[in-house]
Design a protein around this motif. Structure first.
Motif: not given
Length: 532
Positions: A320, A342, A390-391, A400, A454
């Protein structure tokens, strides 16, 4: 040659510039005593890396004077009761050894009216800090808690088996939770420009209430951190270990699977008002499909760019990247923002097809002090949004996250959020009002990932194109918290508080209302976020 390197290291560690440095233990964002002083033009202070170093704060202000600003200081010798209500509880200061001991506690009672629940919190602990000589500074704390929480926190705890920001919980009584947390570090400076820290705790990168890069909303983790301060630049690299929570192993004699993280952040004060920070992190599994990997020496170099390293390892890891910017418009107004990335594929981003791997988000915010010329009336406005997935990664061990909680924003991904925080302080009185409105796409519980969680593998997505923020079970949350507190001892932010929280959650499957009244006697030191 080896002897020369050993001698050089020994010289650095024993030399003139090796001085233990403490970090501010005032982590609660609502009771931060120093923020109005660091957001001033011309200070050259790197505001985005928290917690702040006390030696650097003392170059700006007399921190003791800030803590006691507007408070009447008792005269004469400090007896036991004066120490409880005014100063450190215990303090040893002899020769070149200093040790300070203070209590940490939260005794709170309340009523959650929507479900007719009597809530309470019973947290007890202490922190010890000090230095041994000029070479070593240390800090450690321990807090043990039992609690009956309002409905939405109880739902979170039951789903994740974690208390928000406080780690794994177990049942206590019929509807309570039992949990504990310990943090600590040792720290020293060497060769004038460099600082080394070894500890177990949390970190925050950014100028906002939230961070899309690295936040302190998850549980504490072990870490090694190295920072360098020179010219107008501050550089940080940190290595840590996070854990993958497994419910099947929670009650057995097994270790949770681990993941390692490496974090880089370079903050540059380009002018007296404008700064830009460059961020990158990589997350990789302690054990992957090729077997036990352990700590990867490829990421040990503190000045290596992660993406080329990760690519040449066969691209197995979760990288990231991001930016953090701050502009001090005036002594009472600061603008800030973040951008997180990302994955990026130029043609997919600009095609308009809403590809699933267009993983990015941004933050825009402003904080103002002394609004309308009223001393200590402070307002912070902030907007955050992050696209789905994302992540996340193709398997949960690369996500993450740490112990079921995101390492960046507490909502994970697939959300939009607006925040407004109002604070007014008059001598020992502090009034706070916080408003939050958010929309996110919740997973439907059918094994399909819609991008918010996530920890869910993004290979479980429903399709490749057409992904938008709020997809899945579209959920709206409105959260308001108003309280007034009276500060007793600024050394550990000992205060008495009374307040009310109103929260409404609504989607096509459920509507959850929270009306929570509470009263507490507490120390407000830790960063705990219940606004989600």
């Amino acid at each position: 040659m080896l002897k020369k390197y050993i001698a050089m290291i020994a010289l650095l560690l024993g030399g003139h510039y090796l001085v233990g440095q403490s970090y501010s233990h005032y982590e609660d964002p609502y009771y931060s005593p120093f923020e109005r002083y660091v957001y001033q033009p011309g200070t050259n202070f790197h505001t985005a890396i928290r917690q702040y170093r006390m030696d650097q704060l003392n170059k700006l202000v007399n921190t003791d004077s800030v803590l006691y600003n507007g408070l009447r200081i008792p005269q004469g010798k400090l007896n036991f009761w004066k120490r409880i209500f005014h100063d450190d509880l215990l303090k040893l200061d002899k020769d070149d050894v200093t040790i300070v001991v203070n209590p940490i506690f939260n005794f709170e009672a309340g009523r959650e009216n929507s479900e007719g629940i009597t809530t309470w919190t019973n947290s007890r602990g202490l922190f010890i800090k000090g230095n041994i000589g000029r070479h070593l500074h240390f800090y450690t704390d321990f807090v043990e808690s039992q609690a009956v929480a309002p409905n939405y926190i109880r739902h979170f705890a039951e789903e994740s088996n974690m208390m928000p920001g406080q780690g794994q919980r177990k049942d206590f009584g019929s509807n309570g939770h039992d949990y504990a947390q310990a943090t600590g570090y040792i720290s020293f400076n060497f060769a004038k420009y460099f600082n080394f820290q070894l500890g177990n705790g949390k970190h925050f990168i950014g100028d906002g209430h939230r961070s899309l890069l690295l936040s302190d909303g998850a549980f504490s983790y072990p870490y090694i951190k190295f920072t360098a301060d020179f010219w107008n630049i501050k550089y940080m690299i940190m290595w840590n270990k996070m854990l993958e929570y497994d419910q099947d192993k929670a009650n057995q004699d097994y270790r949770f699977d681990g993941r390692y993280g490496v974090f880089q952040y370079l903050d540059w004060n380009f002018t007296k008002r404008f700064s830009m920070g460059f961020y990158a992190n990589v997350v990789y599994a302690e054990q992957d499909t090729s077997g036990h990997r352990g700590f990867d020496i490829h990421y040990l170099n503190p000045v290596t760019f992660f993406r080329p390293v990760e690519y040449n390892l066969g691209s197995p890891d979760n990288v990231t990247m991001g930016l953090n910017a701050r502009y001090i418009l005036s002594k009472d107004l600061t603008l800030y923002g973040q951008f997180v990335l990302g994955e990026f594929k130029f043609d997919e981003v600009f095609s308009g097809n809403k590809w699933w791997a267009n993983k990015h988000g941004f933050q825009l915010g402003a904080r103002t002090f002394n609004l309308f010329g009223i001393n200590k009336l402070d307002v912070q406005l902030e907007y955050n949004q992050v696209r789905p997935y994302t992540y996340s990664h193709y398997t949960s061990i690369y996500s993450y996250s740490h112990l079921n909680q995101p390492m960046a924003h507490v909502l994970g991904a697939n959300f939009r959020e607006g925040l407004a925080i109002f604070k007014y302080r008059k001598n020992r009185w502090l009034f706070k009002a916080e408003l939050m409105a958010t929309q996110y796409g919740k997973d439907k519980g059918d094994g399909i990932s819609w991008g918010k969680d996530v920890t869910m593998p993004n290979t479980q997505r429903p399709y490749d194109y057409g992904h938008t923020i709020g997809q899945g079970l579209k959920t709206n949350v409105y959260n308001a918290d108003v309280n007034v507190s009276f500060l007793i001892n600024p050394r550990n932010m000992f205060n008495i508080v009374a307040g009310a929280r109103i929260r409404k959650l609504k989607n096509d499957k459920e509507a959850v209302d929270t009306q929570h009244l509470y009263f507490g006697v507490r120390t407000s030191l830790k960063s705990l976020y219940y606004n989600f």
